[in-house]
Design an enzyme around this catalytic site. Structure first.
Site, PDB file in Angstrom:
ATOM      1  N   CYS A 166     -12.329  -8.114   1.984  1.00 18.90           N
ATOM      2  CA  CYS A 166     -11.670  -7.137   1.117  1.00 18.90           C
ATOM      3  C   CYS A 166     -12.107  -7.222  -0.342  1.00 18.90           C
ATOM      4  O   CYS A 166     -11.645  -6.436  -1.161  1.00 18.90           O
ATOM      5  CB  CYS A 166     -10.158  -7.290   1.237  1.00 18.90           C
ATOM      6  SG  CYS A 166      -9.571  -7.107   2.933  1.00 18.90           S
ATOM      7  N   HIS A 306      -4.283  -7.052  -6.615  1.00 12.77           N
ATOM      8  CA  HIS A 306      -4.696  -6.920  -5.217  1.00 12.77           C
ATOM      9  C   HIS A 306      -3.485  -6.480  -4.389  1.00 12.77           C
ATOM     10  O   HIS A 306      -3.584  -5.559  -3.584  1.00 12.77           O
ATOM     11  CB  HIS A 306      -5.267  -8.237  -4.715  1.00 12.77           C
ATOM     12  CG  HIS A 306      -5.876  -8.156  -3.366  1.00 12.77           C
ATOM     13  ND1 HIS A 306      -6.923  -7.304  -3.058  1.00 12.77           N
ATOM     14  CD2 HIS A 306      -5.610  -8.829  -2.209  1.00 12.77           C
ATOM     15  CE1 HIS A 306      -7.263  -7.446  -1.793  1.00 12.77           C
ATOM     16  NE2 HIS A 306      -6.480  -8.360  -1.244  1.00 12.77           N
ATOM     17  N   GLU A 317      -0.847 -14.383  -5.428  1.00 12.21           N
ATOM     18  CA  GLU A 317      -1.464 -13.687  -6.557  1.00 12.21           C
ATOM     19  C   GLU A 317      -0.592 -13.784  -7.798  1.00 12.21           C
ATOM     20  O   GLU A 317      -1.108 -13.940  -8.911  1.00 12.21           O
ATOM     21  CB  GLU A 317      -1.731 -12.218  -6.226  1.00 12.21           C
ATOM     22  CG  GLU A 317      -2.473 -11.511  -7.347  1.00 12.21           C
ATOM     23  CD  GLU A 317      -2.831 -10.070  -7.041  1.00 12.21           C
ATOM     24  OE1 GLU A 317      -3.682  -9.505  -7.757  1.00 12.21           O
ATOM     25  OE2 GLU A 317      -2.275  -9.510  -6.074  1.00 12.21           O
ATOM     26  N   LYS A 338      -1.882  -0.160  -3.981  1.00 15.16           N
ATOM     27  CA  LYS A 338      -1.931  -0.122  -2.518  1.00 15.16           C
ATOM     28  C   LYS A 338      -0.606   0.357  -1.925  1.00 15.16           C
ATOM     29  O   LYS A 338      -0.553   0.696  -0.738  1.00 15.16           O
ATOM     30  CB  LYS A 338      -2.294  -1.495  -1.954  1.00 15.16           C
ATOM     31  CG  LYS A 338      -3.752  -1.894  -2.169  1.00 15.16           C
ATOM     32  CD  LYS A 338      -4.061  -3.214  -1.482  1.00 15.16           C
ATOM     33  CE  LYS A 338      -5.501  -3.652  -1.717  1.00 15.16           C
ATOM     34  NZ  LYS A 338      -5.743  -4.106  -3.106  1.00 15.16           N
ATOM     35  N   HIS A 343      -4.439  -0.236   2.184  1.00 10.41           N
ATOM     36  CA  HIS A 343      -5.479  -1.221   1.891  1.00 10.41           C
ATOM     37  C   HIS A 343      -6.803  -0.758   2.490  1.00 10.41           C
ATOM     38  O   HIS A 343      -6.965  -0.727   3.710  1.00 10.41           O
ATOM     39  CB  HIS A 343      -5.061  -2.568   2.470  1.00 10.41           C
ATOM     40  CG  HIS A 343      -5.908  -3.715   2.036  1.00 10.41           C
ATOM     41  ND1 HIS A 343      -7.027  -3.566   1.241  1.00 10.41           N
ATOM     42  CD2 HIS A 343      -5.808  -5.060   2.289  1.00 10.41           C
ATOM     43  CE1 HIS A 343      -7.565  -4.746   1.020  1.00 10.41           C
ATOM     44  NE2 HIS A 343      -6.848  -5.661   1.646  1.00 10.41           N
ATOM     45  N   PHE A 404     -10.479 -12.131   3.053  1.00 12.99           N
ATOM     46  CA  PHE A 404     -10.487 -13.181   4.068  1.00 12.99           C
ATOM     47  C   PHE A 404     -11.694 -14.100   3.841  1.00 12.99           C
ATOM     48  O   PHE A 404     -12.761 -13.653   3.426  1.00 12.99           O
ATOM     49  CB  PHE A 404     -10.570 -12.575   5.465  1.00 12.99           C
ATOM     50  CG  PHE A 404      -9.268 -12.000   5.974  1.00 12.99           C
ATOM     51  CD1 PHE A 404      -8.110 -12.068   5.231  1.00 12.99           C
ATOM     52  CD2 PHE A 404      -9.220 -11.388   7.213  1.00 12.99           C
ATOM     53  CE1 PHE A 404      -6.919 -11.538   5.708  1.00 12.99           C
ATOM     54  CE2 PHE A 404      -8.034 -10.849   7.706  1.00 12.99           C
ATOM     55  CZ  PHE A 404      -6.883 -10.924   6.949  1.00 12.99           C
TER      56      PHE A 404
END
Length: 417
Positions: A166, A306, A317, A338, A343, A404
């Site tokens: 991502c 994010h 985060e 988002k 996403h 990831f």
């Protein structure tokens, strides 16, 4: 070693196709209006495979409205989306004349041509090898979108494809900055694309409990920082920037949207999917962006987080932002876009880069939706309810992207002169 100052890198073109709109203007207006792109998936395979998640953030404008049948037939959806975004970005940059050897492309994707992979396997399994489409291999490759855009624009300097889950789209933008500063190209079309609304990725993400299962109310499913968040909403689309040096842009009379000051990268080296829980790696990426750009943390007034809407990711985060900005964290207007787009995986960072640039241009931070019961562990200044006015004068904004495998990227932008 040269002691001259590094080249200033600016953004002169932007393009997207997203769950909120088929171009930048429509996407941005829908974002400011608090529109959710999530809706039930109309595909037969949702029922065929009895998927536990039945909704997603799909493109607002189908590609068959803008691409020819031949283009669609010969490109995987992830390449189709990239072509749509590239054409808008290039036109926005003024469709400049440039030597092919001085133009590069850097487009990342997390999943790549999953539709082509599975469809080709099904043809092989049920019909035999003669029924595999002859272009299946170039279509399924993760660098397929890079190749498609390079062919479209005649870019011969470098065709680059970062694959960092991502964080791919954001990393592609950072890599483009390096290409220009190292003299490998004068202009780079950079960003990310993703077309993973397909039963295999959706089933896989659902199996690992990463997706929201609010099938009865898709538009409120993505809820970063809310106590009721239960996973992200998968989205699709592409977002690309045209980058060049400040001197090159001024010489050709280009309109400059923003300056890309720097980018920071790091890796958690912690877990295949889960973020490092204290945000140490994510903070390192933000700190590196500040340091490499010689940015005073006090000058950063906005951050597009994010913020995927996962229980552990949002907390990590938050801790990372505190680590990176310390006493200056309270001055950051935090946007969690988002909540509206879902996403977009490998395209998320580049779409949110466009949002960050637009926020700087219009001095307006987008407001999160779906913040019903704020998690008390998230002690950040979250913009919600209405978009927030940003300060006048010279300002800096940051865009976070994490993926990831522990990939972390932070991009820092400033207003144009």
């Amino acid at each position: 070693m040269s002691t001259s100052s590094p080249k200033r890198i600016v953004v002169t073109g932007m393009g997207t196709t997203s769950p909120l709109g088929g171009n930048v203007a429509d996407t941005w207006q829908a974002l400011l209006a608090g529109t959710s792109g999530a809706r039930p998936m109309p595909y037969e395979w949702v029922q065929t495979y009895d998927l536990p998640v039945t909704f997603a953030s799909m493109l607002a404008q189908p590609v068959d409205q803008v691409l020819s049948r031949v283009e669609i037939r010969r490109q995987d959806p992830c390449s189709q989306y990239a072509l749509v975004a590239a054409r808008e970005a290039w036109a926005d940059a003024g469709s400049p004349e440039i030597e092919p050897e001085r133009l590069a492309v850097s487009i990342g994707s997390g999943v790549g041509g999953i539709t082509t992979v599975v469809d080709s396997w099904e043809n092989l399994r049920t019909k035999g090898p003669r029924r595999i489409f002859p272009l299946a291999v170039p279509m399924l490759l993760v660098n397929g979108p890079t190749g498609a855009v390079a062919i479209e624009l005649g870019a011969q300097a470098w065709g680059h494809t970062p694959v960092s889950a991502c964080a791919s789209g954001a990393e592609a933008i950072g890599a483009a900055m390096g290409m220009i500063r190292e003299g490998r190209a004068d202009m780079v079309v950079a960003g990310g694309t993703e077309a993973a609304i397909h039963p295999l990725p959706i089933g896989g993400f659902a199996a690992m409990q990463a997706l929201s299962k609010r099938n009865d109310d898709p538009t409120t499913a993505s809820r970063p920082y809310d106590t009721g968040r239960d996973g992200f909403v998968i989205g699709e689309g592409a977002a690309l920037l045209v980058l060049e040096s400040y001197e090159h842009a001024k010489a050709r009379g280009a309109t400059i949207h923003a300056e890309l000051l720097s980018f920071g990268v790091s890796n958690d080296a912690h877990h295949a999917a889960a973020p490092e829980p204290e945000g140490i790696g994510a903070a390192a990426a933000m700190k590196e962006a500040l340091a490499f750009g010689d940015i005073d943390p006090k000058d950063v007034v906005h951050l597009n987080a994010h913020a995927t809407s996962t229980p552990v990711g949002d907390i990590a985060e938050c801790k990372a932002i505190h680590r990176a900005f310390d006493d200056n964290v309270d001055q950051l207007a935090i946007s969690a876009t988002k909540s509206m787009t879902g996403h977009l995986l490998g395209a998320a960072g580049s779409l949110e880069a466009i949002f960050t640039i637009k926020a700087i241009q219009e001095r307006l931070a987008p407001a999160q939706i779906n913040l019903f019961d704020r998690d008390p562990a998230i002690d950040l200044d979250i913009v919600h309810g209405q978009p927030r006015k940003l300060p006048d004068g010279d300002i800096v904004a940051m865009d976070n992207s994490f993926g990831f495998g522990g990939c972390n990227v932070a991009l820092a932008f400033a207003n144009a002169d």
